[in-house]
Design a protein around this motif. Structure first.
Motif, PDB file in Angstrom:
ATOM      1  N   LYS A  71      89.401  93.895 -16.403  1.00 29.13           N
ATOM      2  CA  LYS A  71      88.230  94.659 -16.000  1.00 29.13           C
ATOM      3  C   LYS A  71      88.373  96.099 -16.478  1.00 29.13           C
ATOM      4  CE  LYS A  71      87.275  95.921 -11.696  1.00 29.13           C
ATOM      5  NZ  LYS A  71      86.841  95.858 -10.288  1.00 29.13           N
ATOM      6  N   SER A  72      87.330  96.580 -17.116  1.00 30.24           N
ATOM      7  CA  SER A  72      87.257  97.976 -17.523  1.00 30.24           C
ATOM      8  C   SER A  72      86.162  98.633 -16.693  1.00 30.24           C
ATOM      9  CB  SER A  72      86.930  98.088 -19.017  1.00 30.24           C
ATOM     10  OG  SER A  72      86.692  99.434 -19.391  1.00 30.24           O
ATOM     11  N   VAL A  73      86.540  99.637 -15.889  1.00 32.84           N
ATOM     12  CA  VAL A  73      85.608 100.278 -14.977  1.00 32.84           C
ATOM     13  C   VAL A  73      85.667 101.786 -15.158  1.00 32.84           C
ATOM     14  CG1 VAL A  73      85.107 100.751 -12.544  1.00 32.84           C
ATOM     15  CG2 VAL A  73      85.705  98.450 -13.255  1.00 32.84           C
ATOM     16  N   THR A  74      84.513 102.413 -15.118  1.00 34.29           N
ATOM     17  CA  THR A  74      84.446 103.868 -15.079  1.00 34.29           C
ATOM     18  C   THR A  74      83.783 104.300 -13.786  1.00 34.29           C
ATOM     19  OG1 THR A  74      82.338 103.862 -16.296  1.00 34.29           O
ATOM     20  CG2 THR A  74      84.368 104.165 -17.580  1.00 34.29           C
ATOM     21  N   VAL A  75      84.265 105.406 -13.229  1.00 29.74           N
ATOM     22  CA  VAL A  75      83.666 106.005 -12.045  1.00 29.74           C
ATOM     23  C   VAL A  75      83.273 107.438 -12.410  1.00 29.74           C
ATOM     24  CG1 VAL A  75      83.946 106.596  -9.612  1.00 29.74           C
ATOM     25  CG2 VAL A  75      85.151 104.612 -10.550  1.00 29.74           C
ATOM     26  N   PHE A  76      81.979 107.698 -12.506  1.00 33.94           N
ATOM     27  CA  PHE A  76      81.448 109.018 -12.822  1.00 33.94           C
ATOM     28  C   PHE A  76      80.717 109.550 -11.586  1.00 33.94           C
ATOM     29  CE2 PHE A  76      82.487 107.730 -17.002  1.00 33.94           C
ATOM     30  CZ  PHE A  76      82.421 108.828 -17.864  1.00 33.94           C
ATOM     31  N   PRO A  77      81.406 110.351 -10.746  1.00 31.62           N
ATOM     32  CA  PRO A  77      80.783 110.818  -9.496  1.00 31.62           C
ATOM     33  C   PRO A  77      79.491 111.603  -9.709  1.00 31.62           C
ATOM     34  CG  PRO A  77      83.143 111.228  -9.478  1.00 31.62           C
ATOM     35  CD  PRO A  77      82.794 110.799 -10.864  1.00 31.62           C
ATOM     36  N   GLY A  78      79.341 112.241 -10.861  1.00 27.96           N
ATOM     37  CA  GLY A  78      78.152 113.039 -11.116  1.00 27.96           C
ATOM     38  C   GLY A  78      76.940 112.268 -11.567  1.00 27.96           C
ATOM     39  N   MET A 137      80.437 101.937 -13.402  1.00 27.28           N
ATOM     40  CA  MET A 137      80.012 101.101 -14.521  1.00 27.28           C
ATOM     41  C   MET A 137      81.201 100.256 -14.962  1.00 27.28           C
ATOM     42  SD  MET A 137      76.830 102.128 -15.461  1.00 27.28           S
ATOM     43  CE  MET A 137      75.765 103.581 -15.458  1.00 27.28           C
ATOM     44  N   GLY A 138      80.933  99.142 -15.634  1.00 19.74           N
ATOM     45  CA  GLY A 138      82.060  98.374 -16.148  1.00 19.74           C
ATOM     46  C   GLY A 138      81.689  96.963 -16.543  1.00 19.74           C
ATOM     47  N   VAL A 139      82.686  96.266 -17.083  1.00 17.19           N
ATOM     48  CA  VAL A 139      82.509  94.892 -17.532  1.00 17.19           C
ATOM     49  C   VAL A 139      83.810  94.134 -17.312  1.00 17.19           C
ATOM     50  CG1 VAL A 139      83.225  95.359 -19.921  1.00 17.19           C
ATOM     51  CG2 VAL A 139      81.641  93.460 -19.444  1.00 17.19           C
ATOM     52  N   TYR A 140      83.688  92.834 -17.074  1.00 19.04           N
ATOM     53  CA  TYR A 140      84.879  91.992 -16.893  1.00 19.04           C
ATOM     54  C   TYR A 140      84.939  90.972 -18.015  1.00 19.04           C
ATOM     55  CZ  TYR A 140      88.726  89.641 -14.593  1.00 19.04           C
ATOM     56  OH  TYR A 140      89.967  89.135 -14.299  1.00 19.04           O
ATOM     57  N   LEU A 141      86.103  90.869 -18.648  1.00 14.19           N
ATOM     58  CA  LEU A 141      86.327  89.916 -19.735  1.00 14.19           C
ATOM     59  C   LEU A 141      87.273  88.830 -19.240  1.00 14.19           C
ATOM     60  CD1 LEU A 141      86.200  88.998 -22.720  1.00 14.19           C
ATOM     61  CD2 LEU A 141      88.086  90.591 -23.181  1.00 14.19           C
ATOM     62  N   ALA A 196      84.073  84.348 -20.914  1.00 16.64           N
ATOM     63  CA  ALA A 196      82.882  84.938 -20.303  1.00 16.64           C
ATOM     64  C   ALA A 196      83.016  86.447 -20.221  1.00 16.64           C
ATOM     65  CB  ALA A 196      82.661  84.366 -18.900  1.00 16.64           C
ATOM     66  N   LEU A 197      81.855  87.095 -20.234  1.00 15.61           N
ATOM     67  CA  LEU A 197      81.726  88.512 -19.903  1.00 15.61           C
ATOM     68  C   LEU A 197      80.852  88.598 -18.664  1.00 15.61           C
ATOM     69  CD1 LEU A 197      81.070  90.196 -23.370  1.00 15.61           C
ATOM     70  CD2 LEU A 197      82.942  90.766 -21.820  1.00 15.61           C
ATOM     71  N   LEU A 198      81.296  89.376 -17.688  1.00 22.35           N
ATOM     72  CA  LEU A 198      80.563  89.471 -16.432  1.00 22.35           C
ATOM     73  C   LEU A 198      80.263  90.932 -16.109  1.00 22.35           C
ATOM     74  CD1 LEU A 198      83.179  87.266 -15.966  1.00 22.35           C
ATOM     75  CD2 LEU A 198      81.690  86.678 -14.068  1.00 22.35           C
TER      76      LEU A 198
END
Length: 313
Positions: free
Chosen positions: A69-76, A86-90, A101-103
């Motif tokens: 899982k690649s996730v970003t957290v942008f508080p602004g 935001m993010g995606v799971y491979l 699959a991509l989720l």
């Protein structure tokens, strides 16, 4: 080689129902074939806005699947009308490495995070717990309410937010989940009246005070995921019997635990159990109906892989 299947947010939510996902997480934490390396945690500067966070979370189940899982957290992001996460799971084959699959990452994350809280509550919340307070009006809040309602007979839900309009909007989205659903900005009153308090904020300073906690309350801290973030004060931590999702993660990444740990208010032995211990029956459960229990989660790739496998099935 065929292209991996794509599961958008609606598909992920439809396939990850509670309590089926709660049950799947319980199986995953009991599975000796689960392998979870330490996740990568990087701070990303954002010009004119708070720093962002990049999380890379790998896991695999030997001979079954590999996931990342690649996730970003942008508080602004709220200032530009976008979700903070935001993010995606491979998901890959564990035998060949072929992409399966991509989720949608944010939906996978909120569903599995809420399910982990409900899994802990299944063991730690009083069996007669019926009044739930959810603090926070972000994307995770309605999923936490739904998940907790799947493991306890919740009759009253209170949504707490700094913005009453947002709290009311979140409460309205839960229509039919419980007989009584309301919204407020009064954190103290909502905490004092709750059997379960679930907090999902990006707070740097405590929003839950130990003095507000009634005997028998179960506290579920979800939002803080760095050593500088804090949702409960020292009084809440020292009054409670403490649990976490994983010791390796929570004791080093969660400000709610690592700050009191550094201050000498608690020790590592203060953690009565994590989700591995709870599902395997080796944790010390609540000492009695009057005890205050507190579960702190920072997330683990075990939950992501288990959820992705369930969704793809």
């Amino acid at each position: 080689m065929t292209a991996p299947r794509w599961f958008d947010a609606d598909a992920v939510r439809a396939r990850l129902s509670f309590p089926a996902l709660v049950d799947r997480l319980a199986q995953a934490f009991a599975d000796p074939d689960m392998v979870v390396p330490v996740r990568h945690h990087h701070t990303v500067p954002v010009p004119g806005a708070p720093d962002a966070t990049l999380l890379l979370m790998p896991a695999w189940r030997t001979g079954k699947h590999v996931g990342l899982k690649s996730v970003t957290v942008f508080p602004g992001n709220s200032r530009v009308g976008l979700p903070s996460i935001m993010g995606v799971y491979l998901l890959l084959s564990g035998e060949t490495g072929v992409p399966v699959a991509l989720l949608d990452g944010p939906m996978l994350t909120v569903r599995r995070t809420a399910a982990a809280s409900a899994l802990a509550a299944r063991y730690l919340a009083r069996p007669d717990a019926h009044q739930l307070t959810v603090i926070g009006t972000g994307a995770l809040a309605p999923h936490l309410a739904e998940a907790h309602a799947s493991v306890r007979n919740i009759s009253h839900i209170t949504i707490v937010g700094r913005d009453l309009g947002k709290a009311q909007q979140t409460a309205a989205s839960l229509h039919g989940l419980a007989p009584h659903i309301d919204a407020t900005t009064d954190v103290a009153a909502a905490v004092r009246g709750a059997d379960i308090v679930s907090c999902a904020t990006l707070a740097q300073e405590p929003v839950i005070h130990g003095a507000w906690l009634a005997p028998g309350t179960h506290v579920d801290l979800v939002g803080g995921f760095t050593p500088t973030m804090r949702e409960a004060d020292d009084a809440a931590i020292t009054r409670a019997e403490l649990y976490c999702d994983t010791r390796a993660g929570a004791l080093h990444e969660a400000g709610d635990l690592c700050q009191p740990l550094r201050a000498g208010l608690i020790s590592e032995d203060s953690i009565r159990g994590d989700l591995f211990d709870l599902v395997r029956g080796t944790a010390r459960l609540r000492s009695g109906p009057e005890a205050i229990t507190l579960f702190k989660s920072v997330g683990t790739a075990i939950e992501d892989l288990a959820a992705a496998e369930l969704a793809v099935e």
